[in-house]
Write a protein that holds these residues in place. Structure first.
Motif, PDB file in Angstrom:
ATOM      1  N   THR A 225       0.809  -1.229   0.000  1.00 23.88           N
ATOM      2  CA  THR A 225       0.000   0.000   0.000  1.00 23.88           C
ATOM      3  C   THR A 225       0.840   1.276   0.000  1.00 23.88           C
ATOM      4  O   THR A 225       0.443   2.276  -0.591  1.00 23.88           O
ATOM      5  N   ARG A 226       1.980   1.270   0.658  1.00 25.47           N
ATOM      6  CA  ARG A 226       2.813   2.488   0.716  1.00 25.47           C
ATOM      7  C   ARG A 226       3.875   2.424  -0.386  1.00 25.47           C
ATOM      8  O   ARG A 226       4.953   1.865  -0.214  1.00 25.47           O
ATOM      9  N   ASN A 227       3.559   2.982  -1.515  1.00 25.89           N
ATOM     10  CA  ASN A 227       4.446   2.884  -2.676  1.00 25.89           C
ATOM     11  C   ASN A 227       4.677   4.213  -3.379  1.00 25.89           C
ATOM     12  O   ASN A 227       5.083   4.254  -4.542  1.00 25.89           O
ATOM     13  N   VAL A 228       4.405   5.329  -2.687  1.00 23.78           N
ATOM     14  CA  VAL A 228       4.571   6.661  -3.279  1.00 23.78           C
ATOM     15  C   VAL A 228       5.580   7.464  -2.456  1.00 23.78           C
ATOM     16  O   VAL A 228       5.557   7.428  -1.228  1.00 23.78           O
ATOM     17  N   VAL A 229       6.458   8.163  -3.156  1.00 21.09           N
ATOM     18  CA  VAL A 229       7.423   9.055  -2.500  1.00 21.09           C
ATOM     19  C   VAL A 229       7.162  10.483  -2.972  1.00 21.09           C
ATOM     20  O   VAL A 229       7.048  10.741  -4.178  1.00 21.09           O
ATOM     21  N   LEU A 230       7.042  11.402  -2.023  1.00 18.18           N
ATOM     22  CA  LEU A 230       6.839  12.814  -2.346  1.00 18.18           C
ATOM     23  C   LEU A 230       8.190  13.480  -2.592  1.00 18.18           C
ATOM     24  O   LEU A 230       9.117  13.326  -1.789  1.00 18.18           O
ATOM     25  N   ILE A 231       8.284  14.212  -3.688  1.00 16.59           N
ATOM     26  CA  ILE A 231       9.546  14.881  -4.030  1.00 16.59           C
ATOM     27  C   ILE A 231       9.254  16.302  -4.506  1.00 16.59           C
ATOM     28  O   ILE A 231       8.474  16.503  -5.433  1.00 16.59           O
ATOM     29  N   PRO A 232       9.874  17.303  -3.889  1.00 17.92           N
ATOM     30  CA  PRO A 232       9.653  18.693  -4.288  1.00 17.92           C
ATOM     31  C   PRO A 232      10.163  18.981  -5.700  1.00 17.92           C
ATOM     32  O   PRO A 232      11.066  18.293  -6.202  1.00 17.92           O
ATOM     33  N   GLN A 233       9.595  20.003  -6.293  1.00 15.28           N
ATOM     34  CA  GLN A 233       9.957  20.416  -7.644  1.00 15.28           C
ATOM     35  C   GLN A 233      11.442  20.727  -7.774  1.00 15.28           C
ATOM     36  O   GLN A 233      12.046  20.489  -8.816  1.00 15.28           O
ATOM     37  N   SER A 234      12.040  21.289  -6.745  1.00 13.43           N
ATOM     38  CA  SER A 234      13.422  21.759  -6.825  1.00 13.43           C
ATOM     39  C   SER A 234      14.443  20.708  -6.422  1.00 13.43           C
ATOM     40  O   SER A 234      15.625  21.023  -6.246  1.00 13.43           O
ATOM     41  N   ALA A 235      14.030  19.449  -6.284  1.00 15.55           N
ATOM     42  CA  ALA A 235      14.910  18.402  -5.761  1.00 15.55           C
ATOM     43  C   ALA A 235      16.058  18.085  -6.706  1.00 15.55           C
ATOM     44  O   ALA A 235      16.011  18.347  -7.912  1.00 15.55           O
ATOM     45  N   HIS A 236      17.120  17.491  -6.152  1.00 19.29           N
ATOM     46  CA  HIS A 236      18.182  16.932  -6.973  1.00 19.29           C
ATOM     47  C   HIS A 236      17.600  15.824  -7.841  1.00 19.29           C
ATOM     48  O   HIS A 236      16.706  15.091  -7.407  1.00 19.29           O
ATOM     49  N   GLY A 237      18.140  15.668  -9.038  1.00 17.02           N
ATOM     50  CA  GLY A 237      17.628  14.651  -9.957  1.00 17.02           C
ATOM     51  C   GLY A 237      17.786  13.240  -9.442  1.00 17.02           C
ATOM     52  O   GLY A 237      17.055  12.327  -9.864  1.00 17.02           O
ATOM     53  N   THR A 238      18.740  13.045  -8.523  1.00 18.95           N
ATOM     54  CA  THR A 238      18.922  11.694  -7.981  1.00 18.95           C
ATOM     55  C   THR A 238      17.748  11.262  -7.124  1.00 18.95           C
ATOM     56  O   THR A 238      17.503  10.057  -6.961  1.00 18.95           O
ATOM     57  N   ASN A 239      17.010  12.214  -6.548  1.00 20.43           N
ATOM     58  CA  ASN A 239      15.901  11.850  -5.653  1.00 20.43           C
ATOM     59  C   ASN A 239      14.824  11.033  -6.367  1.00 20.43           C
ATOM     60  O   ASN A 239      14.511   9.911  -5.940  1.00 20.43           O
ATOM     61  N   PRO A 240      14.237  11.545  -7.457  1.00 21.89           N
ATOM     62  CA  PRO A 240      13.232  10.718  -8.150  1.00 21.89           C
ATOM     63  C   PRO A 240      13.839   9.459  -8.750  1.00 21.89           C
ATOM     64  O   PRO A 240      13.169   8.424  -8.832  1.00 21.89           O
ATOM     65  N   ALA A 241      15.105   9.523  -9.161  1.00 15.16           N
ATOM     66  CA  ALA A 241      15.751   8.345  -9.744  1.00 15.16           C
ATOM     67  C   ALA A 241      15.876   7.241  -8.699  1.00 15.16           C
ATOM     68  O   ALA A 241      15.620   6.060  -8.980  1.00 15.16           O
ATOM     69  N   THR A 242      16.283   7.601  -7.484  1.00 16.33           N
ATOM     70  CA  THR A 242      16.418   6.620  -6.411  1.00 16.33           C
ATOM     71  C   THR A 242      15.069   6.003  -6.056  1.00 16.33           C
ATOM     72  O   THR A 242      14.944   4.785  -5.880  1.00 16.33           O
ATOM     73  N   ALA A 243      14.054   6.858  -5.929  1.00 13.19           N
ATOM     74  CA  ALA A 243      12.719   6.364  -5.596  1.00 13.19           C
ATOM     75  C   ALA A 243      12.225   5.378  -6.661  1.00 13.19           C
ATOM     76  O   ALA A 243      11.698   4.300  -6.346  1.00 13.19           O
ATOM     77  N   ALA A 244      12.402   5.732  -7.923  1.00 12.99           N
ATOM     78  CA  ALA A 244      11.953   4.869  -9.014  1.00 12.99           C
ATOM     79  C   ALA A 244      12.748   3.567  -9.046  1.00 12.99           C
ATOM     80  O   ALA A 244      12.187   2.487  -9.302  1.00 12.99           O
TER      81      ALA A 244
END
Length: 514
Positions: free
Chosen positions: A182-201
């Motif tokens: 059920t917990r499969n979403v990570v919140l990431i701000p617009q100004s984040a480092h590109g590694t943040n969404p990459a790591t989550a994915a």
């Protein structure tokens, strides 16, 4: 502030004298090794090897290997000449925002080269490396004290690797509660480092973007709107990538925790608050620390790196192995995760010992008060640059106090015909490495400057005066100084799009030159 003379008449190509050697004074031309070497020669006399029976079969080489041979002086000159074409922190101010290029104290380098540290092997018996384990434990204690966290993983090799470690601990904690489905979403701000969404994915999470407020920060209200029973964590950088402190961070952490999620703080910018504020007090559950950015270990060149991760009490049980514990009078590096809640091994060995030595040497040399002063000086330097350029260059989120780095955009260049890239290239002619450009993406034509605490006022004054001169030149319509820059570097401007799409990765003999 220094009153530097402007370049009144930028040099035209025909004003730059050509030379027979292509050298320009001490700026010496240096071809590739393959161009200057002799394929049938070597600078070292080696006896012919005794005949052996080959086991390569059809894979045996049928032609000469083709490596260039040079004498020892030729080899030395080649690499020394190449080194002089590099810009380095030892040559001048390195204003790269977000990357933090600061001075590496020579005392740190000397200590890291002591035999007891430099000659360690990761597979030697732990009984013979008790001093090294004690150093690692002391470093861990300092990191936990500075952040007010309960555990630390030393093994991650860099910031992005540490980020992966922290998020793996969060993923394991979620699984331990039976909430993986059920917990499969990570919140990431617009100004984040590109590694943040990459790591989550990479870890199988979906990303939900949290918009930035008009002032460049994240509002707690925006986070609350994005929260739900499906949220595993938020990944937030503080100070953020715009160089601004997230003032609502405690409220954000409380909201995420109340919703059942975890708070991952990107610690890339810990160098702005180390010794002044403790992330654990904000409600952070996991945070990586770039030892190169905060504690002066070498940066760049692909490593070696170190990105330790500190963990809160909620995540401490899930830290990776190896970790250190005391067993009687000795220290023990625990290598096996069996019988623990650890998510297992992140990397083959314990981490980068040389970086641990350098970082701890820096900490002990500064002490708690010195580390706090370094953070304050970094913030002061960035704000000095901001205040000295605000009448000529524009700030996307208004003229306000920044942290360790100051962000400008390209609004002030509109109508001049000069782009952010042009401005950066012109800085090379002035002897400066350009600042970080076009990042963060939330600022159009971004110019992100981080002077660090390493620079003296005189150094900052010269840098500021140079940027002021360039800015005034751009506004005066002196396009040649920008669109043809760099003119004084060993190489002129390349077509970066073509270079990226059609890189030349193989040397081919130039028959004409031969």
């Amino acid at each position: 502030m220094l009153d530097r003379p402007a370049i009144v008449e930028p040099l035209d190509d025909d004003r730059i004298p050509a030379t027979f050697t292509s050298n320009r004074g001490l700026d010496q031309e240096e071809p590739l090794l393959f161009d200057i070497g002799r394929l049938d020669a070597t600078g070292v006399d080696i006896d012919a090897p005794a005949p052996v029976a080959t086991r390569l079969g059809a894979l045996e080489r049928k032609t000469p290997i083709g490596l260039p041979g040079l004498t020892e002086p030729e080899t030395m000159r080649h690499y020394v000449r190449l080194s002089r074409k590099n810009y380095s922190i030892d040559a001048g101010l390195y204003p790269l925002g977000s990357c933090t290029m600061k001075h590496n104290p020579r005392s740190n380098e000397k200590i890291a080269r002591y035999e007891g540290f430099a000659d360690l092997h990761p597979l030697q018996p732990q009984s013979t490396a008790q001093g090294a384990l004690e150093l690692m434990q002391t470093l861990a204690d300092w990191l936990m004290t500075l952040t007010n966290m309960q555990a630390v993983a030393l093994s991650p090799k860099a910031g992005a690797h540490g980020e992966l470690c922290g998020m793996m601990a969060i993923k394991t904690a979620i699984a331990a509660k039976g909430e993986s489905a059920t917990r499969n979403v990570v919140l990431i701000p617009q100004s984040a480092h590109g590694t943040n969404p990459a790591t989550a994915a990479l870890l199988g999470f979906s990303v939900r973007v949290v918009p930035a407020a008009p002032d460049g920060t994240v509002r707690a209200e925006a986070v609350k709107e994005a929260l739900g029973a499906d949220v595993a964590a938020i990944m937030l950088t503080n100070p953020n990538t715009c160089g601004l402190f997230e003032r609502e961070i405690v409220e954000i952490a409380e909201a995420v925790h109340e919703a059942g999620g975890y708070f991952y703080c990107d610690g890339a910018n810990f160098n702005a608050v180390a010794g002044v504020a403790r992330p654990g007090d904000f409600g952070v559950d996991a945070m990586h620390i770039n030892l190169h950015k905060t504690f002066s270990t070498p940066h760049g060149g692909g490593g070696p790196g170190a990105g330790p991760v500190v963990l809160s009490e909620r995540l401490a049980p899930f830290a990776p192995v190896p970790f250190i514990r005391r067993k009687g009078d000795a220290l023990e590096l625990v290598e096996d995760a069996e019988g623990t809640q650890s998510f297992g091994r992140l990397t083959a060995f314990h981490g980068q010992m040389g970086m641990f030595v350098r970082a701890l040497a820096y900490m002990l040399a500064h002490g708690a008060d010195g580390l706090a002063q370094a953070s304050k000086d970094a913030v002061l330097a960035a704000n000095y640059v901001r205040a000295s350029l605000r009448d000529l260059m524009t700030q996307p989120f208004g003229d306000r106090i920044c942290m360790h780095e100051v962000l400008f955009d390209d609004a002030w260049l509109r109508g001049t015909g000069v782009t952010t890239l042009d401005f950066a290239k012109a800085m090379i002619d002035e002897g400066y490495h350009p600042m970080t450009i076009y990042f963060p993406l939330v600022a159009h034509g971004a110019m992100l400057i981080e002077p660090t605490e390493s620079e003296s006022k005189a150094s900052l004054d010269l840098f500021i005066a140079t940027l002021r001169d360039l800015a005034q030149s751009a506004k005066a319509g002196d396009l040649t100084r920008f669109t043809q820059a760099p003119r004084l570097a060993p190489r002129r401007r390349v077509d970066e799009t073509l270079a990226a799409r059609k890189p030349v990765l193989r040397w081919e003999k130039n028959e004409k030159a031969a």
